[in-house]
Design an enzyme around this catalytic site. Structure first.
Site, short mmCIF file in Angstrom:
data_model
loop_
_atom_site.label_atom_id
_atom_site.label_comp_id
_atom_site.label_asym_id
_atom_site.label_seq_id
_atom_site.Cartn_x
_atom_site.Cartn_y
_atom_site.Cartn_z
CG HIS A 116 -3.51 0.88 8.23
ND1 HIS A 116 -3.16 -0.17 7.41
CD2 HIS A 116 -2.43 1.70 8.27
CE1 HIS A 116 -1.92 0.01 6.98
NE2 HIS A 116 -1.46 1.12 7.48
CE LYS A 143 -0.53 -3.07 13.18
NZ LYS A 143 0.69 -2.68 13.85
CE LYS A 197 -1.14 2.36 3.56
NZ LYS A 197 -0.14 3.06 4.40
C1 BG6 Z 1 1.70 2.81 7.56
C2 BG6 Z 1 1.59 4.30 7.33
O1 BG6 Z 1 0.88 2.13 6.64
O2 BG6 Z 1 1.26 2.50 8.87
C3 BG6 Z 1 2.43 5.05 8.36
O3 BG6 Z 1 2.03 4.61 6.02
C4 BG6 Z 1 2.04 4.64 9.75
O4 BG6 Z 1 2.27 6.45 8.21
C5 BG6 Z 1 2.05 3.11 9.89
O5 BG6 Z 1 2.97 5.21 10.66
C6 BG6 Z 1 1.49 2.68 11.22
O6 BG6 Z 1 1.68 1.31 11.39
P1 BG6 Z 1 1.83 0.65 12.84
O7 BG6 Z 1 1.94 -0.81 12.55
O8 BG6 Z 1 3.05 1.24 13.45
O9 BG6 Z 1 0.59 1.02 13.58
#
Ligand code: BG6
Length: 497
Positions: A241, A183, A149
């Site tokens: 997400h 996750k 992504k």
């Molecule tokens: C990524 C984003 O997909 O997810 C980032 O591009 C973000 O900006 C990250 O910091 C967050 O992922 P996690 O796993 O640290 O919550």
């Protein structure tokens, strides 16, 4: 040490485009290291790192060892060396001809191995890489392609990429990654909902007052300023997400875990999301950008300083109130919030149940509602808030109390990183945790309703200080905390009535 190697029917070749990039070093190689440590992959498997920088395989391995050391605590030398022994590095230039690129030789007589192409590059060249692989004759029935992504910057560009890649790969060969789905705690949402009878029966508009999904990050945009400025929080986090989390929370129970059955249900949620209009865009969305701030550790730069520009309309915070217009969720507000440079990093889903219909206890006017909090990170915890009587004579005094399940107290094992699970699913050919093309399209369609109306209604960014709890305080005047700012849109709506 578990022996999983036999689970994999065949050995694989993993080809990483962008093999010397930040994502590869931070996530992909460490994931492979841990899978090797757990015997889930073996030294029969092969990894081909491709990038444009001139260096030999030997030089790359030295660099990789240093990088592994940065990202893995207590690096086991033997496992690291085993990993290095299966890594080859080639300089590749997709603009150049077949003859000028050495890749085909690497694949001689390997037709029966799983061949996974991981595109850890900007999405704008996914189509070109697919055509390049096709020209080299490297795509066969055992091939899969993994797309990182974000897939495009809007509906149109995402569709263009999907169309281009589909010229060379069939949908069943395409693995669109949203690492949140890998996750452990996110997968646990499926178990929580569909392996427990008590929740499912009250999982609807009759029993639930509202749902809140929050992903707060303490980091700023770091060195990714150029990239981030083209996206912003809505496209970087919500489009993928947060919407995926919402799908898992709101979807109907799939009949089985079959990839398409799960994805069919998620798609229905995305299609039922109420689009924003010019009326709701101002009352039901908030966008913000961080300015300079300070913490105990020192000063924090503003977003503009971080990206090294004088001006930018990109949002680093977004809060949305929306609805899923279907029978299960009709009328239940859904709050989605995410922001960078918040005081703490945490992701959680809160299910607020309705209040009891009638209060028989005279001691307190309002009885707090039951609340299920699913904390996804940094710690993994499930809390169920209920009212309990405070012991002692003299009537019914009571207060809210939480039943808590803290994962760390019960599961000692290291939680595998999302990429470990996702990479293994690619090798096994399991698409359940990957986004199907129609899902991506539906989520972009909904996001477009926000983008279009933000633009036409000129919805401004509200500035918030880095290290604070978001722009809620400015919007709400009398409320100052991020926690309270979660209700920002709700409060506003009440005033509107
Ligand atoms: C990524 C984003 O997909 O997810 C980032 O591009 C973000 O900006 C990250 O910091 C967050 O992922 P996690 O796993 O640290 O919550």
């Amino acid at each position: 040490m578990k022996n999983h190697a036999s689970e994999l029917k065949t050995h694989f070749d993993l080809v990483i485009f962008g093999g010397d990039g930040d994502l590869s070093f931070r996530k992909i190689y460490p994931a492979l290291y841990y899978r090797l440590l757990e015997n889930q992959i073996s030294t029969e498997d092969r990894i081909l790192a491709l990038a444009r920088n001139e260096r030999t395989s030997e030089e790359f391995r030295t660099m990789l060892k240093t990088e592994l050391g940065k990202h893995i605590e207590d690096l086991d030398d033997k496992i690291a060396d085993d990993l290095l022994s299966i890594v080859t590095y080639y300089v590749v230039d997709i603009e150049k001809s077949k003859e000028e690129n050495r890749i085909p030789k690497y694949f001689e007589n390997t037709e029966d191995r799983v061949r996974a192409f991981y595109l850890a590059t900007p999405a704008s060249i996914f189509g070109q890489i697919s055509s390049f692989l096709n020209e080299l004759g490297l795509i066969n029935d055992n091939s899969r392609v993994v797309l990182e992504k974000p897939l495009g910057t809007d509906l149109k560009s995402s569709e263009e990429i999907n169309i281009k890649v589909a010229e060379y790969f069939q949908e069943k060969q395409i693995y669109r990654i949203d690492h949140y789905l890998g996750k452990e705690t996110v997968q646990n949402l499926m178990v929580l909902r569909f392996a427990n009878n008590i929740f499912e029966r009250s999982w609807n508009a009759q029993e639930i007052d509202n749902i809140q999904i929050t992903v707060a990050e303490s980091l700023g945009v770091g060195t990714r300023g150029d990239f981030y400025d083209k996206y912003g929080a809505l496209k970087d986090m919500v489009q993928n997400h947060l919407l995926q989390l919402l799908c898992l929370i709101a979807m109907e129970p799939p009949v089985t875990l079959d990839a398409d059955q799960v994805r069919d249900e998620k798609l229905k949620v995305l299609k039922a999301l109420r689009p924003f209009t010019k009326e709701t865009i101002t009352t039901n969305t908030v966008r913000g950008q961080y300015t300079r701030g300070k913490t105990k550790e020192g000063h924090l730069a503003s977003y503009l300083e971080d990206i090294n520009k004088y001006d930018s309309g990109t949002e680093t915070f977004v809060a949305l109130k929306t609805y899923i217009d279907n029978w299960r969720w009709g009328g239940v507000p859904i709050y989605l919030r995410t922001g960078k440079r918040m005081p703490h990093r945490f992701s959680e889903i809160v299910i607020n149940f309705k209040h009891v219909p009638h209060n028989i206890f005279p001691e307190k006017k309002d009885i707090d509602n039951n609340k299920l909090t699913i904390r996804l990170q940094p710690e993994e915890r499930i809390e169920l808030q209920q009212m309990v009587k405070i012991p002692g004579p003299g009537g019914y005094r009571y207060k809210p109390f939480s039943l808590e399940l803290d994962y760390a107290d019960h599961f000692n094992d290291r939680f595998p990183d999302a990429y470990e699970r996702l990479l293994m699913d690619v090798v096994r050919g399991n698409q359940t945790l990957f986004m199907r093309r129609d899902e991506v399209k539906a989520s972009w369609e909904w996001i477009e309703s926000i983008l279009k109306n933000w633009k036409s209604e000129k919805v401004p960014n509200i500035l918030y200080e880095a290290g604070t709890k978001g722009p809620g305080e400015l919007v709400m005047n009398d409320e100052t905390s991020w926690v309270k700012s979660r209700h920002v849109i709700k409060v506003q709506e009440k005033k509107d009535k």
